[in-house]
Every structure is written in C-alpha cells, then in structure tokens.
Enzyme design. Structure first.
Site, mmCIF file in Angstrom:
data_model
loop_
_atom_site.group_PDB
_atom_site.id
_atom_site.type_symbol
_atom_site.label_atom_id
_atom_site.label_comp_id
_atom_site.label_asym_id
_atom_site.label_seq_id
_atom_site.Cartn_x
_atom_site.Cartn_y
_atom_site.Cartn_z
ATOM 1 N N PHE A 22 2.730 2.892 -8.659
ATOM 2 C CA PHE A 22 1.624 1.947 -8.836
ATOM 3 C C PHE A 22 0.469 2.688 -9.516
ATOM 4 C CE2 PHE A 22 -1.235 -1.432 -7.998
ATOM 5 C CZ PHE A 22 -0.506 -2.510 -7.545
ATOM 6 N N GLU A 58 3.697 3.434 0.707
ATOM 7 C CA GLU A 58 4.997 4.071 1.006
ATOM 8 C C GLU A 58 4.904 5.598 1.060
ATOM 9 O OE1 GLU A 58 4.818 1.356 -1.226
ATOM 10 O OE2 GLU A 58 5.596 0.128 0.412
ATOM 11 N N ILE A 82 -7.081 1.127 -6.225
ATOM 12 C CA ILE A 82 -8.280 0.721 -6.972
ATOM 13 C C ILE A 82 -8.742 -0.637 -6.461
ATOM 14 C CG2 ILE A 82 -9.207 0.248 -9.266
ATOM 15 C CD1 ILE A 82 -6.998 2.171 -10.359
ATOM 16 N N HIS A 88 -6.028 -6.260 -1.001
ATOM 17 C CA HIS A 88 -5.864 -5.607 0.307
ATOM 18 C C HIS A 88 -6.147 -4.106 0.199
ATOM 19 C CE1 HIS A 88 -2.055 -5.490 -1.763
ATOM 20 N NE2 HIS A 88 -1.458 -4.804 -0.837
#
Ligand code: INI
Length: 153
Positions: A22, A58, A82, A88
């Site tokens: 991500f 994770e 970010i 969330h």
C-alpha cells in the site's frame, strides 16, 4: 558507572524487513533508504530479507513471525499510512504501532517502526528521502543499534 551502548556497525547482522505494498510509491523509497543505510554501516545486502504484505495493518503479524523464527537479529517495519487517503487512518496507524511494539516484546527481538503516519502525501514524500530525511533509514539505524545493545545486556 558502567555504560552499555550499541555501536552502529551492521557487520554480520541479519535483518528482516517487512514492507507494505500500500502506498508503494512512498514505501519503495523507505526500502531503498533502509538498504542503503545497512550497507553504509558495514552490512551485506545478502543478509537482508524483504517480505511484502498488503498494508500496514498486516505488518505486525509478519514481523512477529519473522522475529520468532530465529533467523533475524532484528526486524524493520516499513509502511505509509496517509490520513488524506485513509478514512480509517487512526485504526490502521494505531494497530500497526501497537502490534509492532507487541511483536518486539513477545519475541525479545528488536522490531523497529518505520511506518510513516502523515496527514498528506506531501508530508509522506518529505519523510521518504527528501527534505525531512528517510524514515526507512532511521528505522534501520535503530535496528542496527538495538542489535548491538541487546547483545551486551
Ligand atoms: N494500508 C496502509 O498501509 N496505508 C494506508 O494508508 C491504508 N489506507 O489508506 O487504508 C492502508 N489500508 C489497508 C490496510 O493496511 C489493510 O491492508 C487492509 O485493511 C486489509 O486488512
């Protein structure tokens, strides 16, 4: 007074890196910073193992498994959460930080936190190899020092 402090020499150290996919544009720079730091402090690139996971959430489980495997002297966690892009944000940021601390305490192996938590992409870029340094390198130098401290305790 007897003083114990770790030096910043990485010679012979084996370090695991957990990095999230991500925000890869940012995390890729953190990985480069961590690797460069390790080599410039006398470590060998072959002694680094990089594991990719989907996101910062994770990272703790993976870091804990690596730390408990006995294969690494320390584990460095790299990611970017970010706020602007993350409804969330607080949950992901808090859980990853808490989980990293737990992984270190449960395993007895240094696990360092190189997960950026920023309000904007601009702030993340600043901390990923531009004007505010590189948090990946910071997390690696902390790992190198902690391996040397723990050895002497
Ligand atoms: N994961 C991140 O590493 N950074 C983020 O900014 C982010 N956002 O924006 O949501 C993010 N989400 C994914 C999360 O870490 C988990 O991978 C996902 O929830 C599945 O468990």
């Amino acid at each position: 007074m007897k003083i114990i402090e770790g030096n910043l020499t990485a010679a012979g150290q084996k370090i695991g890196i957990v990095a999230s996919r991500f925000n890869d544009f940012i995390v890729g720079r953190l990985i480069e910073g961590a690797q460069d730091c390790f080599v410039r402090h006398g470590g060998e690139s072959d002694n680094l193992t990089l594991v990719y996971v989907p996101g910062a959430f994770e990272i703790p489980l993976t870091a804990q498994k690596m730390a408990e495997s006995g294969k690494y002297d320390a584990v460095v966690c790299l990611g970017a959460v970010i706020r602007g892009a993350t409804p969330h944000f607080d949950m992901v940021a808090n859980e990853s930080a808490k989980g990293i601390a737990t992984a270190s305490l449960k395993s007895g192996v240094p696990v360092t936190n190189g997960i950026l938590t920023t309000d904007s992409i601009e702030q993340a870029i600043e901390r990923a190899g531009t004007k505010a340094g590189n948090k990946g390198a910071d997390a690696m130098i902390s790992a190198i020092e902690m391996v040397n401290v723990v050895k002497d305790l």
